[in-house]
Design a protein around this motif. Structure first.
Motif, PDB file in Angstrom:
ATOM      1  N   VAL A 114     -37.149  11.756   4.708  1.00  0.00           N
ATOM      2  CA  VAL A 114     -36.761  11.230   3.394  1.00  0.00           C
ATOM      3  C   VAL A 114     -37.818  10.214   2.972  1.00  0.00           C
ATOM      4  O   VAL A 114     -38.584   9.730   3.804  1.00  0.00           O
ATOM      5  N   GLY A 115     -37.843   9.892   1.691  1.00  0.00           N
ATOM      6  CA  GLY A 115     -38.781   8.862   1.239  1.00  0.00           C
ATOM      7  C   GLY A 115     -39.080   8.969  -0.238  1.00  0.00           C
ATOM      8  O   GLY A 115     -38.962  10.046  -0.826  1.00  0.00           O
ATOM      9  N   GLU A 116     -39.483   7.845  -0.804  1.00  0.00           N
ATOM     10  CA  GLU A 116     -39.656   7.760  -2.247  1.00  0.00           C
ATOM     11  C   GLU A 116     -41.107   7.961  -2.679  1.00  0.00           C
ATOM     12  O   GLU A 116     -42.036   7.712  -1.930  1.00  0.00           O
ATOM     13  N   GLU A 150     -40.424   8.351   5.290  1.00  0.00           N
ATOM     14  CA  GLU A 150     -41.844   8.483   4.955  1.00  0.00           C
ATOM     15  C   GLU A 150     -42.056   8.262   3.461  1.00  0.00           C
ATOM     16  O   GLU A 150     -41.915   9.209   2.665  1.00  0.00           O
ATOM     17  N   PRO A 151     -42.378   7.031   3.065  1.00  0.00           N
ATOM     18  CA  PRO A 151     -42.670   6.798   1.655  1.00  0.00           C
ATOM     19  C   PRO A 151     -43.894   7.635   1.264  1.00  0.00           C
ATOM     20  O   PRO A 151     -44.922   7.596   1.942  1.00  0.00           O
ATOM     21  N   ILE A 152     -43.772   8.426   0.228  1.00  0.00           N
ATOM     22  CA  ILE A 152     -44.792   9.436  -0.080  1.00  0.00           C
ATOM     23  C   ILE A 152     -46.155   8.814  -0.381  1.00  0.00           C
ATOM     24  O   ILE A 152     -47.192   9.349   0.008  1.00  0.00           O
ATOM     25  N   TRP A 153     -46.126   7.648  -1.010  1.00  0.00           N
ATOM     26  CA  TRP A 153     -47.378   6.971  -1.362  1.00  0.00           C
ATOM     27  C   TRP A 153     -48.139   6.482  -0.131  1.00  0.00           C
ATOM     28  O   TRP A 153     -49.314   6.116  -0.230  1.00  0.00           O
ATOM     29  N   ALA A 154     -47.495   6.485   1.021  1.00  0.00           N
ATOM     30  CA  ALA A 154     -48.138   5.989   2.246  1.00  0.00           C
ATOM     31  C   ALA A 154     -48.671   7.118   3.122  1.00  0.00           C
ATOM     32  O   ALA A 154     -49.330   6.875   4.126  1.00  0.00           O
ATOM     33  N   ILE A 155     -48.410   8.378   2.722  1.00  0.00           N
ATOM     34  CA  ILE A 155     -48.786   9.508   3.566  1.00  0.00           C
ATOM     35  C   ILE A 155     -50.236   9.903   3.322  1.00  0.00           C
ATOM     36  O   ILE A 155     -50.613  10.266   2.210  1.00  0.00           O
ATOM     37  N   GLY A 156     -51.022   9.803   4.375  1.00  0.00           N
ATOM     38  CA  GLY A 156     -52.414  10.249   4.314  1.00  0.00           C
ATOM     39  C   GLY A 156     -53.296   9.417   3.394  1.00  0.00           C
ATOM     40  O   GLY A 156     -54.416   9.808   3.074  1.00  0.00           O
ATOM     41  N   THR A 157     -52.792   8.268   2.989  1.00  0.00           N
ATOM     42  CA  THR A 157     -53.536   7.450   2.028  1.00  0.00           C
ATOM     43  C   THR A 157     -54.198   6.240   2.677  1.00  0.00           C
ATOM     44  O   THR A 157     -55.032   5.588   2.055  1.00  0.00           O
ATOM     45  N   GLY A 158     -53.775   5.923   3.908  1.00  0.00           N
ATOM     46  CA  GLY A 158     -54.253   4.695   4.536  1.00  0.00           C
ATOM     47  C   GLY A 158     -53.512   3.472   4.013  1.00  0.00           C
ATOM     48  O   GLY A 158     -53.711   2.361   4.487  1.00  0.00           O
ATOM     49  N   LYS A 159     -52.643   3.683   3.017  1.00  0.00           N
ATOM     50  CA  LYS A 159     -51.866   2.553   2.460  1.00  0.00           C
ATOM     51  C   LYS A 159     -50.499   2.540   3.121  1.00  0.00           C
ATOM     52  O   LYS A 159     -49.529   3.076   2.574  1.00  0.00           O
ATOM     53  N   ILE A 216     -34.269   6.273  13.608  1.00  0.00           N
ATOM     54  CA  ILE A 216     -34.966   6.362  12.323  1.00  0.00           C
ATOM     55  C   ILE A 216     -36.415   5.934  12.523  1.00  0.00           C
ATOM     56  O   ILE A 216     -36.699   4.807  12.928  1.00  0.00           O
ATOM     57  N   GLN A 217     -37.305   6.872  12.262  1.00  0.00           N
ATOM     58  CA  GLN A 217     -38.741   6.617  12.407  1.00  0.00           C
ATOM     59  C   GLN A 217     -39.331   6.163  11.075  1.00  0.00           C
ATOM     60  O   GLN A 217     -38.801   6.479  10.019  1.00  0.00           O
ATOM     61  N   TYR A 218     -40.469   5.504  11.178  1.00  0.00           N
ATOM     62  CA  TYR A 218     -41.287   5.263   9.984  1.00  0.00           C
ATOM     63  C   TYR A 218     -42.469   6.237  10.045  1.00  0.00           C
ATOM     64  O   TYR A 218     -43.007   6.515  11.132  1.00  0.00           O
ATOM     65  N   GLY A 219     -42.890   6.742   8.899  1.00  0.00           N
ATOM     66  CA  GLY A 219     -44.089   7.581   8.840  1.00  0.00           C
ATOM     67  C   GLY A 219     -44.879   7.262   7.591  1.00  0.00           C
ATOM     68  O   GLY A 219     -44.312   6.984   6.527  1.00  0.00           O
ATOM     69  N   GLY A 220     -46.189   7.303   7.712  1.00  0.00           N
ATOM     70  CA  GLY A 220     -47.074   7.032   6.575  1.00  0.00           C
ATOM     71  C   GLY A 220     -48.199   6.114   7.021  1.00  0.00           C
ATOM     72  O   GLY A 220     -48.002   4.909   7.136  1.00  0.00           O
ATOM     73  N   SER A 221     -49.347   6.742   7.353  1.00  0.00           N
ATOM     74  CA  SER A 221     -50.533   5.984   7.771  1.00  0.00           C
ATOM     75  C   SER A 221     -50.270   5.087   8.979  1.00  0.00           C
ATOM     76  O   SER A 221     -50.782   3.976   9.066  1.00  0.00           O
TER      77      SER A 221
END
Ligand SMILES: O=C(CO)COP(=O)(O)O
Length: 251
Positions: A127-129, A167-176, A208-213
């Motif tokens: 899930v994520g915004e 996984e907030p979408i803005w953080a995926i593969g962006t380094g942010k 609950i995991q965190y994902g994104g960079s």
């Protein structure tokens, strides 16, 4: 309540069969840390060889998607029956890339989550915004809607077994990457959604995991937070040394 941390690599569309098995040879014994669950989610084509390669280790193998039906005229699809038959243990469901590029919806995520349990697979439900949703202050609302839909109709026992990946979408593969405190706040809100649906005991058990960079140099920061139980990692899971460092950082 103690929850076993879980580090899962999501290789996405990377690695041939030989690259996948070479990876396991390098991480064997090293990406295996007492008290941390290690999972590698690989392309379908690499799964049989990976299941074989991790025999005798504590590393578990996951798929990145599945269909919700067992069999049928669904050209190009893979079912939970096939995954279980291979010896796969986990399956990522509802990754934002599937939602964005392959028309995955909250409804299909829910059907696939049920199908995963039917076949004895542990679902990692994402899930994520989006950035604009975050900027509009809708992070918790988006996560509430996606989490509620994904878990609809599960038994309490099943809900406690689900792994949720925020996984907030803005953080995926962006380094942010999200700050650890922001990620923890969002995850706490997701946990309270689970509590509202299934009660405090289930909410205390669900991981609950965190994902994104997530990288070797920031994983410990996330793991130091109260409600973050691990990470779902894309880019930094592809290199053996980096993957080992991620698992070690989750201790
Ligand atoms: O999508 C992700 C894992 O599922 C995150 O990817 P990155 O770690 O490459 O940002």
């Amino acid at each position: 309540m103690s929850r076993t941390p879980i580090i899962a690599g999501n290789w996405k569309m990377f690695k041939t069969v030989s690259e996948a098995t070479a990876f396991v040879s390098e991480v064997k014994g090293k990406a295996e840390v007492a008290g941390v669950e290690t999972v590698v989610c690989a392309p379908f084509t690499a799964l049989p060889a990976l299941v074989e390669a991790v025999k005798g280790t504590s590393i578990k193998i996951g798929a990145q998607n599945m269909h919700y039906e067992d069999n049928g005229a669904f050209t190009g699809e893979i079912s939970g029956v096939f995954l279980k038959d291979l010896g796969v243990d986990f399956v990522i469901i509802g990754h934002s890339e599937r939602r964005q590029y392959f028309a995955e919806t909250d409804e299909t995520v829910n059907k696939k989550t049920h199908a995963a349990f039917k076949h004895g697979l542990t679902p990692i439900v994402c899930v994520g915004e989006k950035l604009e949703e975050r900027e509009a202050g809708k992070t918790d609302e988006v996560n509430r809607v996606q989490t509620t839909a994904a878990l609809a109709g599960l038994t309490a026992e099943q809900a406690a077994e689900v792994v949720i990946a925020y996984e907030p979408i803005w953080a995926i593969g962006t380094g942010k990457s999200s700050t650890a405190t922001d990620a923890n706040d969002a995850i706490k809100a997701i946990r309270s959604v689970v509590e509202g649906l299934f009660g405090a005991e289930v909410a205390g058990k669900v991981r609950i995991q965190y994902g994104g960079s997530v990288k070797p140099n920031n994983v410990a920061e996330y793991m130091g937070e109260s409600d973050i139980d691990g990470a779902l990692v894309g880019g930094a899971s592809l290199e053996p040394a980096s993957f080992i460092a991620l698992v070690e950082g989750a201790k």
